[in-house]
Design an enzyme around this catalytic site. Structure first.
Site, PDB file in Angstrom:
ATOM      1  N   LYS A  78       6.091  -4.052  -4.203  1.00  0.00           N
ATOM      2  CA  LYS A  78       7.524  -3.793  -4.196  1.00  0.00           C
ATOM      3  C   LYS A  78       8.118  -3.997  -2.809  1.00  0.00           C
ATOM      4  CE  LYS A  78      11.510  -2.576  -5.729  1.00  0.00           C
ATOM      5  NZ  LYS A  78      12.230  -3.677  -6.409  1.00  0.00           N
ATOM      6  N   LYS A 136      12.569 -14.513 -11.291  1.00  0.00           N
ATOM      7  CA  LYS A 136      12.342 -13.375 -12.182  1.00  0.00           C
ATOM      8  C   LYS A 136      11.276 -13.713 -13.205  1.00  0.00           C
ATOM      9  CE  LYS A 136      13.569 -10.889 -10.640  1.00  0.00           C
ATOM     10  NZ  LYS A 136      14.134 -10.568  -9.394  1.00  0.00           N
ATOM     11  N   TRP A 157      -3.256  -2.610  -1.147  1.00  0.00           N
ATOM     12  CA  TRP A 157      -2.900  -3.973  -1.577  1.00  0.00           C
ATOM     13  C   TRP A 157      -3.610  -4.893  -0.604  1.00  0.00           C
ATOM     14  CZ3 TRP A 157       0.043  -8.203   0.299  1.00  0.00           C
ATOM     15  CH2 TRP A 157       0.519  -9.083  -0.680  1.00  0.00           C
ATOM     16  N   CYS A 165       0.811  -1.222   0.000  1.00  0.00           N
ATOM     17  CA  CYS A 165       0.000   0.000   0.000  1.00  0.00           C
ATOM     18  C   CYS A 165       0.848   1.278   0.000  1.00  0.00           C
ATOM     19  CB  CYS A 165      -0.878   0.050   1.237  1.00  0.00           C
ATOM     20  SG  CYS A 165      -1.742  -1.446   1.608  1.00  0.00           S
ATOM     21  N   GLU A 170       7.606 -14.247 -11.625  1.00  0.00           N
ATOM     22  CA  GLU A 170       6.901 -13.103 -11.030  1.00  0.00           C
ATOM     23  C   GLU A 170       6.402 -12.107 -12.057  1.00  0.00           C
ATOM     24  OE1 GLU A 170       9.051 -10.544  -8.290  1.00  0.00           O
ATOM     25  OE2 GLU A 170      10.921 -10.882  -9.339  1.00  0.00           O
ATOM     26  N   ASN A 208      -1.438   1.655   6.100  1.00  0.00           N
ATOM     27  CA  ASN A 208      -0.583   0.605   5.521  1.00  0.00           C
ATOM     28  C   ASN A 208      -0.245  -0.364   6.641  1.00  0.00           C
ATOM     29  OD1 ASN A 208      -0.495   2.042   3.208  1.00  0.00           O
ATOM     30  ND2 ASN A 208       1.711   2.404   3.201  1.00  0.00           N
ATOM     31  N   GLY A 209      -0.240  -1.652   6.340  1.00  0.00           N
ATOM     32  CA  GLY A 209       0.149  -2.621   7.361  1.00  0.00           C
ATOM     33  C   GLY A 209      -1.017  -3.497   7.762  1.00  0.00           C
ATOM     34  N   GLU A 234      17.304 -17.502  -8.940  1.00  0.00           N
ATOM     35  CA  GLU A 234      16.933 -16.102  -9.173  1.00  0.00           C
ATOM     36  C   GLU A 234      16.326 -15.940 -10.573  1.00  0.00           C
ATOM     37  OE1 GLU A 234      16.254 -13.603  -7.632  1.00  0.00           O
ATOM     38  OE2 GLU A 234      16.466 -11.910  -9.002  1.00  0.00           O
ATOM     39  N   ARG A 292       4.738   0.171  -6.037  1.00  0.00           N
ATOM     40  CA  ARG A 292       4.721  -0.672  -4.840  1.00  0.00           C
ATOM     41  C   ARG A 292       3.701  -1.796  -4.954  1.00  0.00           C
ATOM     42  NH1 ARG A 292       6.722   2.203  -0.060  1.00  0.00           N
ATOM     43  NH2 ARG A 292       5.318   0.967   1.195  1.00  0.00           N
ATOM     44  N   HIS A 296      16.286 -37.352  -9.140  1.00  0.00           N
ATOM     45  CA  HIS A 296      15.600 -37.842  -7.940  1.00  0.00           C
ATOM     46  C   HIS A 296      14.111 -37.504  -7.945  1.00  0.00           C
ATOM     47  CE1 HIS A 296      19.358 -39.193  -6.261  1.00  0.00           C
ATOM     48  NE2 HIS A 296      19.903 -38.018  -6.555  1.00  0.00           N
TER      49      HIS A 296
HETATM   50  O1  M6R Z   1      13.142  -5.042  -0.238  1.00  0.00           O
HETATM   51  P1  M6R Z   1      13.617  -6.438  -0.052  1.00  0.00           P
HETATM   52  O2  M6R Z   1      14.918  -6.691  -0.772  1.00  0.00           O
HETATM   53  O3  M6R Z   1      13.710  -6.857   1.377  1.00  0.00           O
HETATM   54  O4  M6R Z   1      12.538  -7.353  -0.746  1.00  0.00           O
HETATM   55  C1  M6R Z   1      12.609  -8.739  -0.684  1.00  0.00           C
HETATM   56  C2  M6R Z   1      11.656  -9.392  -1.653  1.00  0.00           C
HETATM   57  O5  M6R Z   1      10.335  -9.032  -1.359  1.00  0.00           O
HETATM   58  C3  M6R Z   1      11.968  -9.011  -3.099  1.00  0.00           C
HETATM   59  O6  M6R Z   1      13.282  -9.337  -3.450  1.00  0.00           O
HETATM   60  C4  M6R Z   1      10.996  -9.728  -4.061  1.00  0.00           C
HETATM   61  O7  M6R Z   1      11.248 -11.101  -4.040  1.00  0.00           O
HETATM   62  C5  M6R Z   1      11.133  -9.170  -5.479  1.00  0.00           C
HETATM   63  N1  M6R Z   1       9.844  -9.036  -6.059  1.00  0.00           N
HETATM   64  C6  M6R Z   1      11.930 -10.021  -6.373  1.00  0.00           C
HETATM   65  O8  M6R Z   1      12.053  -9.510  -7.648  1.00  0.00           O
END
Ligand code: M6R
Length: 609
Positions: free
Chosen positions: A604, A486, A74, A2, A489, A100-101, A482, A27, A505
Site C-alpha cells: 500500500k 487498476k 515485504w 512492511c 494490479e 521497515n525500509g 488509470e 500494506r 504507430h
Molecule cells: O501513497 P501514494 O499515493 O504516494 O502511492 C503512490 C502509488 O504507490 C499508488 O498510487 C499505487 O500505484 C497504487 N497501488 C495504485 O492503485
C-alpha cells in the site's frame, strides 16, 4: 510495505501484536513474525506467508508476555522465507530488531561484521546487520547502543528494538519510514500506521525523522538526533476505527469505491464558501505568488501520478501555466529545471512514498515552492511541504487506490480554478459553471454506483482475457492509464493504455480477434476521431467496450458494449469515467479469484526506493 507494531504494558502482548499486524495487512507483506519476552528470554516466532500462519503456530503455545515487537515483511533483500522474516537477532539472541525500509550501506557493514567480528549471518536481509551493530555497541544501555548503531546506518528505516537485559523498554527510531507511538494508560504502543492502534488509543505521537523513542509502560520519551529530549503535541485521530473496517463489504476496495461520493463531497465542500469561492485556508498562494510562477511540476507515483496528469490538463486549461508531470522516481534523478519561480506539486495518498518524498526534497533544495496534495494528515510529504491541500477521502486500506484518486482530481480542479480566477485567466461565468458542475459530482458518481449489476455482468463475461487495451484521447487518455493500472494490479491481466491516435504507430499490431479494447470517449471535440480509432480496432477483430456520456448514443453504433456515465462538462468527465473502470477491474479480479485487497508483490505504501 512492511508493518511494525510494538507493545509494552500489562496486557497480553502477543494478541495485541497479532491484532495490530492484522490491521496493517493491507500494506502488503509476504511473511510475519514477532519477538516477545517470555520465560526470562526473548522468544522469536516467524513464518513465511500470511499472518494467519504465525497466529496458528503460536495458538497452541503459552507465549504469555507483557512486551513485544511484531512485523510483517515485504521482501526487498532476500526471498520471502522463514529465516528472512523479522525479527532478526544478534548471535546470542538477546537483542531483537524489526525494521521497515532499506539499509543502503548494509553490504559494507555486513562485510565488516563478518571480517572483524566473525559474525555468521542467519538471513540474506539488510535488516539483520542492525541487530549485530547494536550488539557491537551495547554496553548495558540499549538507547545509547541504538544511537551508535544508527550513526553507521544509511538509508530509510523505522526500527523497533528490544533487549533481554533491559526487559522494561522498547527503543524505536524513525528515518524516512513512518512511525507512530500510541499513548495508553500504563501501556504504550508502537506502529508504522494508525489503524494498527485505533482499537487501543486515539492519542498518538507522530515521530519525526531522525528521532529516537524510548517506550516504557508508563513513559514515552522522544529524542532528536543529538540525544536531546523533544516535546511533541498529542495527535488525536478523529476518524473512527470503523472507517478502517469492511462494514459488510466483501473487500476494502469495493467499500472504498462506494465511499467516493462522500470523499468527493467532503474534499469539495471543505474548500468552498457559501458563495462558491474557493477557500485555500492555510495555503498562501497570493496573486503575486502566482504571477511569479512560470512553471508547474506535478510529481507523484502510480495512481497519484495519473491524478497529476488530470491536474496538468486542469491547470493548463484554467490557469494557463505550462505544467510538466513526472513520475517521482525519474524526476529526482533527471536534474530538472527547477528554481524559485517553480511551483512543485507532490501528490500522494499516503504522504509516505519515498520516491515522491525524495523528489520533493530535490525540488525544495533547488528553491521551488512546494505544495502537496495528500490524504494522510501529518504524513512526511505533508510535513515537508510549504503548503498542503488535504484530500478528505478518509483512510484508504485497499492496495488499489480508488477514492484517493478521485479526491486528488477534485483537489487538482479546485487548485486550477483558484489559480485561474486569481490570475484572471478564466472569467467568472465559466468559473461559476465549473464549480456548479463540480458540486453535482457526488450525485453523479452515486448514479453510476447504483448500476453496478451491468458492469458485474460484463466482468463475468470478460474475466478470462489475458490482455486488455485501454485507449482515449485528450484528458480521456489519462483515465485510460488509470483504468489500465487498476486492472493489472488486482487481476494480473496484462493491460496497456495508449493515446488512441498513437495506435497506428505500432500497438495496433497486437489487436486480433476477440482482443478486449476499452475506449474512453467522453470528449466532444475528439469524439469523431475516437470513433475512427474504435473502428480501426474493430476492423481487426477487437471487442470494444466504450465509456461515454449517456446522451451520446452514437457510440453504440461502433462499440460492442457501452458503459454510460451521466452527462457532464467535458473538463470534469474524468471524475465520472474512472468509476466504471474501477468497478470493471474489481469485478474481473473477483471473478478470477484474486486477492483483491492484497495483490501479490504490491504494498500500500511504498517506503523504499
Ligand atoms: O501513497 P501514494 O499515493 O504516494 O502511492 C503512490 C502509488 O504507490 C499508488 O498510487 C499505487 O500505484 C497504487 N497501488 C495504485 O492503485
Amino acid at each position: 510495505m512492511c508493518g511494525v507494531v510494538g507493545y509494552i504494558g500489562d496486557k497480553e502482548a502477543t494478541s495485541i501484536l497479532i491484532d495490530g499486524l492484522e490491521k496493517l495487512e493491507y500494506r502488503g507483506y509476504d511473511s510475519a513474525g514477532l519477538a516477545v519476552f517470555h520465560d526470562g528470554g526473548i522468544q522469536i516466532r516467524k513464518y513465511k506467508g500470511r499472518l494467519s500462519i504465525l497466529a496458528e503456530n503460536i495458538a497452541e503455545e503459552n507465549l504469555s508476555s507483557k512486551l513485544g515487537i511484531g512485523h510483517t515483511r515485504w521482501a526487498t533483500h532476500g526471498e520471502p522465507s522463514d529465516r528472512n522474516a523479522h525479527p532478526h537477532t544478534n548471535v546470542a539472541g538477546n537483542i531483537a530488531v524489526i525494521h521497515n525500509g532499506i539499509i543502503e550501506n548494509y553490504m559494507k557493514i555486513k562485510e565488516w561484521l563478518i571480517e572483524e567480528k566473525k559474525i555468521q549471518f542467519k538471513s540474506e536481509t539488510d535488516s539483520e546487520v542492525i541487530a549485530h551493530l547494536i550488539d557491537h555497541f551495547y554496553e548495558g544501555d540499549l538507547l545509547q547502543a541504538v544511537y551508535k548503531a544508527i550513526d553507521k546506518m544509511e538509508g530509510a528505516y523505522a526500527i523497533g528494538v528490544i533487549c533481554k537485559d533491559e526487559p522494561d523498554k522498547i527503543v524505536a527510531v524513525r528515518k524516512d519510514s513512518p512511525l507512530i507511538v500510541g499513548i495508553g494508560e500504563g501501556e504504550n504502543f508502537l506502529a508504522s500506521d494508525i489503524p494498527a492502534l485505533l482499537k487501543y488509543t486515539r492519542d498518538m505521537y507522530l515521530i519525526e525523522n531522525d528521532e529516537v523513542v524510548l517506550l516504557t509502560k508508563d513513559k514515552i520519551s522522544i529524542f532528536n538526533a543529538l540525544g536531546q529530549e523533544v516535546k511533541r503535541d498529542v495527535f488525536e485521530v478523529t476518524w473512527d476505527a470503523q472507517s478502517a473496517e469492511k462494514e459488510g463489504y466483501q473487500h476494502f476496495m469495493i467499500k472504498e469505491i462506494h465511499e467516493q461520493p462522500k470523499g468527493i463531497h467532503d474534499t469539495l465542500m471543505r474548500r468552498l464558501d457559501k458563495d462558491n469561492n474557493i477557500i485555500l485556508d492555510g495555503i498562501k498562494l497570493t496573486k503575486q505568488d502566482l504571477e511569479k510562477i512560470n512553471k508547474v511540476y506535478i510529481v507523484a507515483c502510480g495512481t497519484a501520478y495519473h491524478a497529476g496528469l488530470v491536474g496538468r490538463f486542469a491547470i493548463e486549461k484554467f490557469a494557463k501555466v505550462p505544467v510538466e508531470v513526472d513520475v517521482a522516481s525519474e524526476f529526482r534523478y533527471r536534474d530538472p529545471f527547477v528554481d524559485e519561480n517553480t511551483l512543485f506539486i507532490a501528490v500522494s495518498q499516503s504522504g509516505e512514498t519515498l520516491d515522491t518524498l525524495a523528489a520533493l526534497r530535490e525540488a525544495k533544495r533547488k528553491g521551488a515552492r512546494i505544495m502537496s496534495i495528500v490524504n494522510v494528515v501529518g504524513s512526511s510529504v505533508a510535513r515537508e511541504s510549504h503548503d498542503v491541500f488535504y484530500t478528505w477521502a478518509g483512510p484508504e486500506i485497499a492496495v488499489a487506490s480508488t477514492k484517493a484518486y478521485t479526491t486528488q482530481m477534485i483537489a487538482m480542479y479546485l487548485l486550477a480554478l483558484y489559480m485561474g480566477r486569481t490570475k484572471n485567466t478564466i472569467d467568472k461565468a465559466y468559473y461559476d459553471q465549473t464549480i456548479a458542475e463540480l458540486k453535482t459530482m457526488p450525485d453523479k458518481v452515486q448514479q453510476i454506483l447504483n448500476h453496478v449489476g451491468e458492469i458485474q455482468q460484463l466482468a463475468d463475461a470478460q474475466f478470462n482475457n489475458e490482455s486488455v487495451f485501454f485507449m482515449g484521447r485528450g484528458v480521456d487518455v489519462n483515465v485510460a492509464h488509470e483504468g489500465s493500472l487498476k486492472l493489472k494490479e488486482i487481476s494480473y491481466i496484462n493491460s496497456f493504455a495508449i493515446a488512441a491516435g498513437e495506435l497506428k504507430h505500432g500497438t495496433i499490431a497486437l489487436i486480433e480477434d476477440g482482443t478486449l479494447v476499452v475506449a474512453v470517449a467522453t470528449q466532444h471535440h475528439l469524439f469523431e476521431k475516437m470513433l475512427s480509432n474504435i473502428q480501426e480496432v474493430r476492423a481487426r477483430g477487437a471487442y470494444v467496450v466504450a465509456v461515454a456520456k449517456e446522451s451520446n448514443k452514437e457510440v453504440e453504433k461502433t462499440s460492442d458494449i457501452v458503459m454510460y456515465i451521466p452527462d457532464t462538462m467535458d473538463e470534469l468527465a474524468p471524475v465520472l469515467s474512472i468509476i466504471p473502470l474501477q468497478l470493471l477491474s474489481y469485478y474481473i479480479a473477483v471473478a478470477r479469484g484474486c486477492d483483491v485487497d492484497k495483490p501479490k508483490n504490491l504494498a500500500k505504501s511504498v517506503t523504499v526506493e
